[in-house]
Scaffold this active site. Sequence first.
Site, PDB file in Angstrom:
ATOM      1  CD  GLU A  73      -1.805   0.686  -0.880  1.00  6.90           C
ATOM      2  OE1 GLU A  73      -2.385   1.189   0.086  1.00  6.90           O
ATOM      3  OE2 GLU A  73      -2.148  -0.388  -1.398  1.00  6.90           O
TER       4      GLU A  73
ATOM      5  CD  GLU B 211       0.276  -4.329  -0.585  1.00 12.41           C
ATOM      6  OE1 GLU B 211      -0.896  -4.320  -0.151  1.00 12.41           O
ATOM      7  OE2 GLU B 211       1.167  -3.581  -0.167  1.00 12.41           O
TER       8      GLU B 211
END
Length: 473
Positions: free
Chosen positions: A164, A369
Amino acid sequence: MAKIHRDFPADFLWGASTSAYQVEGASLEDGKGPSVQDVKVIPPGTPDFKVASDQYHHYKEDIALMAEMGFKTYRFSISWSRLIPDGVGAVNPKGVEYYNNVINECLKYGIQPLVTMYHFDLPAALQEKGGWGNPETADAFVYFAKVMFENFGDRAKLWLTINEQNMLTLAGPAIGTFDPTGVDNVPKALYQQNHYMMLAQAKAMALCHQMVPGGKIGPAPNISAVYPASCKPEDVTAADLFSAIRNWFYLDMAVYGVYNHQVMSYLRDHDALPEIKEGDMEILASGHPDFIAFNYYSTATVAAYPEGEETAGGPSDQQKARGEAGYYKPFTNPNLLKTEWGWEIDPIGFRNTLNQVYSRYRLPIIITENGLGAHDKLEEDCTIRDDYRIEYLQRHIEQMQLAIDDGVQMMGYCPWSAVDLISTHEGFDKRYGFIYVNRGNFDLKDLRRIPKKSFYWYKKVIASNGKDLANDL
Ligand code: BG6
């Protein structure tokens, strides 16, 4: 006409994910140096990371349970400061030993390690020297990559660079990885850091291809389709810009080695253009991902935000946009349900996002995820009936199937998380795992592992290669 389904590929990588600082514990054991997560101010009412789920001492048991679920892959991250306590320099032999053990344990069961190189836990020693704002951190990352490829690349073939990176840039202060105190131009500082991370990522991707025979590597941002609040052209312009800022800026660079034009214009307006040295653009163009990994929790919706209009921005976290006059403002999508923590739930948005990413980049996709954080309850009969989690995952897998029907090349699916772990902000109150870890925020209890109902359901999903999604246990 009836929809014709394509099968999930025979070698589809079903698995689940964790990250080192959220699951390992042993935060200063066996030579590990502190990371920024070990030294940050812990939000009141939540635990520190000293013990976490204690996977450092339970990895065999955890991986055996993953094998029982039928995992084809396990996505975990390597703690940089466990391997190299100061971030550069001496390598910790106990760190090498631990990750060798984890990798070997996975391979024993035919589980392919999917290794995130860096997941929010920069060594504190590097942070003291300016963290990602210091270009030497990018060099340290390349050294770290080299150490990992040398030690583990003979067996670990699937690699992810930076978890991220977009959220580190857009929500660094909320995640606890960027302290804005005393910084004059925060966007400029963040986008300069981002530039160094981009350079680090490109070099690591090139290095992986040189050093790891058969190795594959990709970026792992958090991506979500951005909807306009209405069909007003102004709202569409706002949504396009926010999508470029949130999503494409990171993937355009990782895949094509170019800075997204809309975001560069936005940064120019903010005096936040990164300083680009001679030779940087060549380096950025030299790293080629083999696939795109991304984390998906929700979509975002934004509206136009004309200058002078009443402020509408709220606090930003990993999922929510913060409004900015003249550009865009967050809009609550009335069509979506929300989790207990206010995250919008959008399975159809998952299909939309998969199609957008595949159309733009044409690389295989692995989801690293996706999942539901919830207050799970351990019943007196020692069961955890997390039907809400099963429903969430079912609906997302159905939409992933439809994306495959659409022609998206899917490589794997790793929901968050394999095992319960410490959430970024809510400790053990917000659980995601298929495997329950018996501890509270402050009462460590016995750290026993207990399969939840979703564990048995996911086992069935994997055994049927995604055909049997029924919750009929
Ligand atoms: C992702 C992170 O953004 O979201 C994970 O990569 C994190 O580290 C996950 O745990 C869920 O967020 P939270 O705040 O519920 O833990």
